[in-house]
Design a protein around this motif. Structure first.
Motif, PDB file in Angstrom:
ATOM      1  N   SER A  42      30.019  71.709 -31.661  1.00 18.53           N
ATOM      2  CA  SER A  42      28.892  71.824 -30.754  1.00 18.53           C
ATOM      3  C   SER A  42      28.583  70.426 -30.232  1.00 18.53           C
ATOM      4  CB  SER A  42      27.695  72.394 -31.523  1.00 18.53           C
ATOM      5  OG  SER A  42      26.535  72.353 -30.746  1.00 18.53           O
ATOM      6  N   LYS A  44      26.071  68.184 -27.441  1.00 17.06           N
ATOM      7  CA  LYS A  44      24.903  68.194 -26.564  1.00 17.06           C
ATOM      8  C   LYS A  44      24.952  66.934 -25.709  1.00 17.06           C
ATOM      9  CE  LYS A  44      19.927  68.685 -26.481  1.00 17.06           C
ATOM     10  NZ  LYS A  44      18.720  68.887 -27.290  1.00 17.06           N
ATOM     11  N   THR A  61      31.571  77.741 -24.633  1.00 21.74           N
ATOM     12  CA  THR A  61      30.408  78.590 -24.393  1.00 21.74           C
ATOM     13  C   THR A  61      29.199  77.679 -24.213  1.00 21.74           C
ATOM     14  OG1 THR A  61      31.341  80.310 -25.804  1.00 21.74           O
ATOM     15  CG2 THR A  61      29.006  80.501 -25.251  1.00 21.74           C
ATOM     16  N   PRO A  62      28.697  77.545 -22.969  1.00 27.32           N
ATOM     17  CA  PRO A  62      27.473  76.768 -22.751  1.00 27.32           C
ATOM     18  C   PRO A  62      26.258  77.584 -23.198  1.00 27.32           C
ATOM     19  CG  PRO A  62      28.762  77.003 -20.717  1.00 27.32           C
ATOM     20  CD  PRO A  62      29.325  77.943 -21.728  1.00 27.32           C
ATOM     21  N   ASP A  63      25.202  76.902 -23.615  1.00 35.26           N
ATOM     22  CA  ASP A  63      23.959  77.598 -23.923  1.00 35.26           C
ATOM     23  C   ASP A  63      23.427  78.270 -22.671  1.00 35.26           C
ATOM     24  OD1 ASP A  63      23.859  76.990 -26.604  1.00 35.26           O
ATOM     25  OD2 ASP A  63      22.347  75.420 -26.406  1.00 35.26           O
ATOM     26  N   ALA A  64      22.797  79.396 -22.846  1.00 31.24           N
ATOM     27  CA  ALA A  64      22.183  80.104 -21.722  1.00 31.24           C
ATOM     28  C   ALA A  64      20.940  79.343 -21.253  1.00 31.24           C
ATOM     29  CB  ALA A  64      21.803  81.512 -22.151  1.00 31.24           C
ATOM     30  N   THR A  65      20.692  79.404 -19.946  1.00 34.03           N
ATOM     31  CA  THR A  65      19.479  78.823 -19.369  1.00 34.03           C
ATOM     32  C   THR A  65      18.779  79.903 -18.559  1.00 34.03           C
ATOM     33  OG1 THR A  65      20.575  78.117 -17.329  1.00 34.03           O
ATOM     34  CG2 THR A  65      20.589  76.548 -19.173  1.00 34.03           C
ATOM     35  N   SER A  70      24.573  82.797 -20.493  1.00 29.26           N
ATOM     36  CA  SER A  70      25.722  82.216 -21.184  1.00 29.26           C
ATOM     37  C   SER A  70      26.982  83.008 -20.846  1.00 29.26           C
ATOM     38  CB  SER A  70      25.490  82.247 -22.690  1.00 29.26           C
ATOM     39  OG  SER A  70      26.564  81.650 -23.352  1.00 29.26           O
ATOM     40  N   GLN A  87      22.026  69.791 -22.026  1.00 28.92           N
ATOM     41  CA  GLN A  87      22.698  71.069 -22.244  1.00 28.92           C
ATOM     42  C   GLN A  87      23.643  70.958 -23.432  1.00 28.92           C
ATOM     43  OE1 GLN A  87      25.213  72.486 -19.037  1.00 28.92           O
ATOM     44  NE2 GLN A  87      25.117  74.585 -19.774  1.00 28.92           N
ATOM     45  N   ARG A  88      23.761  72.041 -24.172  1.00 30.38           N
ATOM     46  CA  ARG A  88      24.654  72.088 -25.326  1.00 30.38           C
ATOM     47  C   ARG A  88      25.789  73.064 -25.044  1.00 30.38           C
ATOM     48  NH1 ARG A  88      25.318  74.952 -30.376  1.00 30.38           N
ATOM     49  NH2 ARG A  88      24.054  76.604 -29.464  1.00 30.38           N
ATOM     50  N   ILE A  89      26.987  72.705 -25.510  1.00 32.54           N
ATOM     51  CA  ILE A  89      28.136  73.603 -25.427  1.00 32.54           C
ATOM     52  C   ILE A  89      28.740  73.762 -26.814  1.00 32.54           C
ATOM     53  CG2 ILE A  89      28.697  72.992 -23.027  1.00 32.54           C
ATOM     54  CD1 ILE A  89      31.077  71.340 -24.160  1.00 32.54           C
TER      55      ILE A  89
END
Length: 106
Positions: A42, A44, A61-65, A70, A87-89
């Motif tokens: 992970s 960020k 998989t990027p975090d949903a916003t 996502s 953003q976190r992936i």
């Protein structure tokens, strides 16, 4: 200064010898990071950043916003993904060979 924070605590404890480097040419490794087969991490972004795949394929998989739900992405060599600051992936090697990638400021 790094443009990412690794939020997967177990990666820091992995010995360097646990990563597969013999099959990856030195020219590809230079200025790049590796993700071993079966390894997930992970990241960020501290600043706007770009993930560039140099060898192998990665599943991201990027975090949903609020603006973007996502979705899973598979990136091949030469492909990239822009990651916004904050953003976190989650990233994983797509196959049993691992992958090499660069993480640069956008």
């Amino acid at each position: 200064m790094s443009t990412a924070v690794c939020t997967t605590p177990s990666l820091a404890s992995l010995p360097v010898s646990a990563r597969t480097t013999a099959a990856i040419p030195p020219a590809v490794r230079r200025g790049a990071w590796q993700i071993a087969p079966g390894e997930a991490m992970s990241l960020k972004a501290r600043t706007n950043s770009v993930l560039r795949v140099k060898q192998g394929r990665v599943w991201v998989t990027p975090d949903a916003t609020l603006k973007n739900p996502s979705e899973d992405l598979v990136l091949a060599p030469g492909e990239s993904l822009t990651v916004a600051a904050g953003q976190r992936i989650v990233m994983e090697a797509w196959d049993g060979y691992g992958a090499t990638y660069a993480w640069d400021q956008a």
